[in-house]
Design a protein around this motif. Sequence first.
Motif, PDB file in Angstrom:
ATOM      1  N   ALA A  66      41.130  41.200  68.765  1.00 50.88           N
ATOM      2  CA  ALA A  66      41.913  40.764  67.606  1.00 50.88           C
ATOM      3  C   ALA A  66      42.402  39.338  67.831  1.00 50.88           C
ATOM      4  CB  ALA A  66      43.093  41.694  67.382  1.00 50.88           C
ATOM      5  N   ILE A  67      42.189  38.490  66.831  1.00 52.54           N
ATOM      6  CA  ILE A  67      42.680  37.117  66.851  1.00 52.54           C
ATOM      7  C   ILE A  67      43.854  37.073  65.883  1.00 52.54           C
ATOM      8  CG2 ILE A  67      42.077  34.689  66.559  1.00 52.54           C
ATOM      9  CD1 ILE A  67      40.239  36.218  68.553  1.00 52.54           C
ATOM     10  N   VAL A  68      45.054  36.748  66.390  1.00 48.60           N
ATOM     11  CA  VAL A  68      46.259  36.766  65.554  1.00 48.60           C
ATOM     12  C   VAL A  68      47.085  35.498  65.770  1.00 48.60           C
ATOM     13  CG1 VAL A  68      46.358  39.293  65.587  1.00 48.60           C
ATOM     14  CG2 VAL A  68      47.676  37.997  67.252  1.00 48.60           C
TER      15      VAL A  68
ATOM     16  N   ILE B 233      35.099  44.560  66.480  1.00 49.18           N
ATOM     17  CA  ILE B 233      34.963  45.812  67.228  1.00 49.18           C
ATOM     18  C   ILE B 233      33.548  45.875  67.794  1.00 49.18           C
ATOM     19  CG2 ILE B 233      35.057  48.322  67.097  1.00 49.18           C
ATOM     20  CD1 ILE B 233      37.008  47.884  64.681  1.00 49.18           C
ATOM     21  N   TYR B 234      33.461  46.086  69.122  1.00 50.18           N
ATOM     22  CA  TYR B 234      32.186  46.109  69.831  1.00 50.18           C
ATOM     23  C   TYR B 234      32.013  47.450  70.539  1.00 50.18           C
ATOM     24  CZ  TYR B 234      32.969  41.023  69.600  1.00 50.18           C
ATOM     25  OH  TYR B 234      33.228  39.745  69.189  1.00 50.18           O
ATOM     26  N   ASP B 235      30.767  47.845  70.712  1.00 46.28           N
ATOM     27  CA  ASP B 235      30.463  49.014  71.537  1.00 46.28           C
ATOM     28  C   ASP B 235      30.597  48.635  73.007  1.00 46.28           C
ATOM     29  OD1 ASP B 235      29.800  50.940  69.562  1.00 46.28           O
ATOM     30  OD2 ASP B 235      27.838  49.997  69.302  1.00 46.28           O
ATOM     31  N   VAL B 236      31.157  49.538  73.804  1.00 48.94           N
ATOM     32  CA  VAL B 236      31.233  49.369  75.252  1.00 48.94           C
ATOM     33  C   VAL B 236      30.297  50.399  75.869  1.00 48.94           C
ATOM     34  CG1 VAL B 236      32.718  49.505  77.288  1.00 48.94           C
ATOM     35  CG2 VAL B 236      33.588  48.497  75.169  1.00 48.94           C
ATOM     36  N   VAL B 237      29.322  49.930  76.614  1.00 49.04           N
ATOM     37  CA  VAL B 237      28.328  50.820  77.202  1.00 49.04           C
ATOM     38  C   VAL B 237      28.921  51.634  78.342  1.00 49.04           C
ATOM     39  CG1 VAL B 237      26.106  50.897  78.397  1.00 49.04           C
ATOM     40  CG2 VAL B 237      26.466  49.275  76.533  1.00 49.04           C
ATOM     41  N   GLU B 238      29.712  51.012  79.179  1.00 53.22           N
ATOM     42  CA  GLU B 238      30.272  51.705  80.340  1.00 53.22           C
ATOM     43  C   GLU B 238      31.533  50.998  80.805  1.00 53.22           C
ATOM     44  OE1 GLU B 238      30.916  54.423  82.074  1.00 53.22           O
ATOM     45  OE2 GLU B 238      28.855  54.716  82.749  1.00 53.22           O
TER      46      GLU B 238
ATOM     47  N   MET C 242      44.329  35.859  71.384  1.00 53.20           N
ATOM     48  CA  MET C 242      43.283  36.869  71.350  1.00 53.20           C
ATOM     49  C   MET C 242      43.751  38.081  72.150  1.00 53.20           C
ATOM     50  SD  MET C 242      39.230  36.587  72.195  1.00 53.20           S
ATOM     51  CE  MET C 242      39.504  35.840  73.799  1.00 53.20           C
ATOM     52  N   ILE C 243      43.736  39.236  71.509  1.00 55.63           N
ATOM     53  CA  ILE C 243      44.138  40.492  72.131  1.00 55.63           C
ATOM     54  C   ILE C 243      42.877  41.320  72.342  1.00 55.63           C
ATOM     55  CG2 ILE C 243      45.520  42.580  71.856  1.00 55.63           C
ATOM     56  CD1 ILE C 243      47.200  40.926  69.790  1.00 55.63           C
ATOM     57  N   ASP C 244      42.617  41.711  73.591  1.00 55.10           N
ATOM     58  CA  ASP C 244      41.455  42.534  73.931  1.00 55.10           C
ATOM     59  C   ASP C 244      41.917  43.894  74.415  1.00 55.10           C
ATOM     60  OD1 ASP C 244      38.978  41.127  73.594  1.00 55.10           O
ATOM     61  OD2 ASP C 244      39.582  39.793  75.208  1.00 55.10           O
ATOM     62  N   LEU C 245      41.333  44.939  73.833  1.00 58.36           N
ATOM     63  CA  LEU C 245      41.604  46.309  74.260  1.00 58.36           C
ATOM     64  C   LEU C 245      40.273  47.055  74.355  1.00 58.36           C
ATOM     65  CD1 LEU C 245      44.003  46.513  71.374  1.00 58.36           C
ATOM     66  CD2 LEU C 245      44.871  47.251  73.540  1.00 58.36           C
ATOM     67  N   VAL C 246      40.148  47.929  75.315  1.00 60.97           N
ATOM     68  CA  VAL C 246      39.027  48.869  75.357  1.00 60.97           C
ATOM     69  C   VAL C 246      39.638  50.249  75.190  1.00 60.97           C
ATOM     70  CG1 VAL C 246      37.110  49.786  76.688  1.00 60.97           C
ATOM     71  CG2 VAL C 246      37.643  47.344  76.805  1.00 60.97           C
TER      72      VAL C 246
ATOM     73  N   MET D 102      33.238  54.488  73.739  1.00 53.41           N
ATOM     74  CA  MET D 102      34.295  53.524  73.950  1.00 53.41           C
ATOM     75  C   MET D 102      34.006  52.289  73.104  1.00 53.41           C
ATOM     76  SD  MET D 102      34.787  53.624  78.068  1.00 53.41           S
ATOM     77  CE  MET D 102      33.032  53.545  78.315  1.00 53.41           C
ATOM     78  N   LYS D 103      35.075  51.641  72.691  1.00 53.94           N
ATOM     79  CA  LYS D 103      34.966  50.428  71.885  1.00 53.94           C
ATOM     80  C   LYS D 103      35.891  49.354  72.454  1.00 53.94           C
ATOM     81  CE  LYS D 103      32.577  52.361  68.464  1.00 53.94           C
ATOM     82  NZ  LYS D 103      31.162  52.236  68.408  1.00 53.94           N
ATOM     83  N   GLN D 104      35.459  48.112  72.283  1.00 56.62           N
ATOM     84  CA  GLN D 104      36.318  46.984  72.594  1.00 56.62           C
ATOM     85  C   GLN D 104      36.832  46.445  71.271  1.00 56.62           C
ATOM     86  OE1 GLN D 104      34.453  43.442  74.133  1.00 56.62           O
ATOM     87  NE2 GLN D 104      36.407  42.582  74.799  1.00 56.62           N
ATOM     88  N   ILE D 105      38.130  46.306  71.168  1.00 53.65           N
ATOM     89  CA  ILE D 105      38.752  45.711  69.987  1.00 53.65           C
ATOM     90  C   ILE D 105      39.238  44.334  70.401  1.00 53.65           C
ATOM     91  CG2 ILE D 105      40.616  45.873  68.300  1.00 53.65           C
ATOM     92  CD1 ILE D 105      40.521  48.906  68.664  1.00 53.65           C
TER      93      ILE D 105
END
Length: 113
Positions: free
Chosen positions: A6-8, A94-99, A61-65, A1-4
């Motif tokens: 985005a700053i727009v 883009i960040y790694d999501v551990v759980e 800021m848009i956050d998605l996992v 899983m990843k966290q995206i």
Amino acid sequence: MKQIKAIVRPEKLPDVREALEKTGCYRGVMITDIMGQGAQKGITQAWRGEKYQVDLLPKVMIDLVVKDEDVETITNIIIKSARTGDIGDGKIFIYDVVEAVRIRTGEKGNDAL
């Protein structure tokens, strides 16, 4: 899983949301109004003949996992729908999501998304 993350530009938010909804690649989004400064270094404005510098500009800021396989698709959609070609269009991190755990059911991992 990843966290995206985005700053727009705020005015591009409706375009980004509409484009994301058409993909069906994600199940939830978090949106935050923020202020920031990047390479643009603010803007100069005039009020009653006086010029002044605005250092922090409004952004969204848009956050998605999302699932790993959806990262490239979603990133490309955000780029396409948020780009104006001018300085200050924003950035994507883009960040790694551990759980991930769904509180209501206790589901974990991709099932929690």
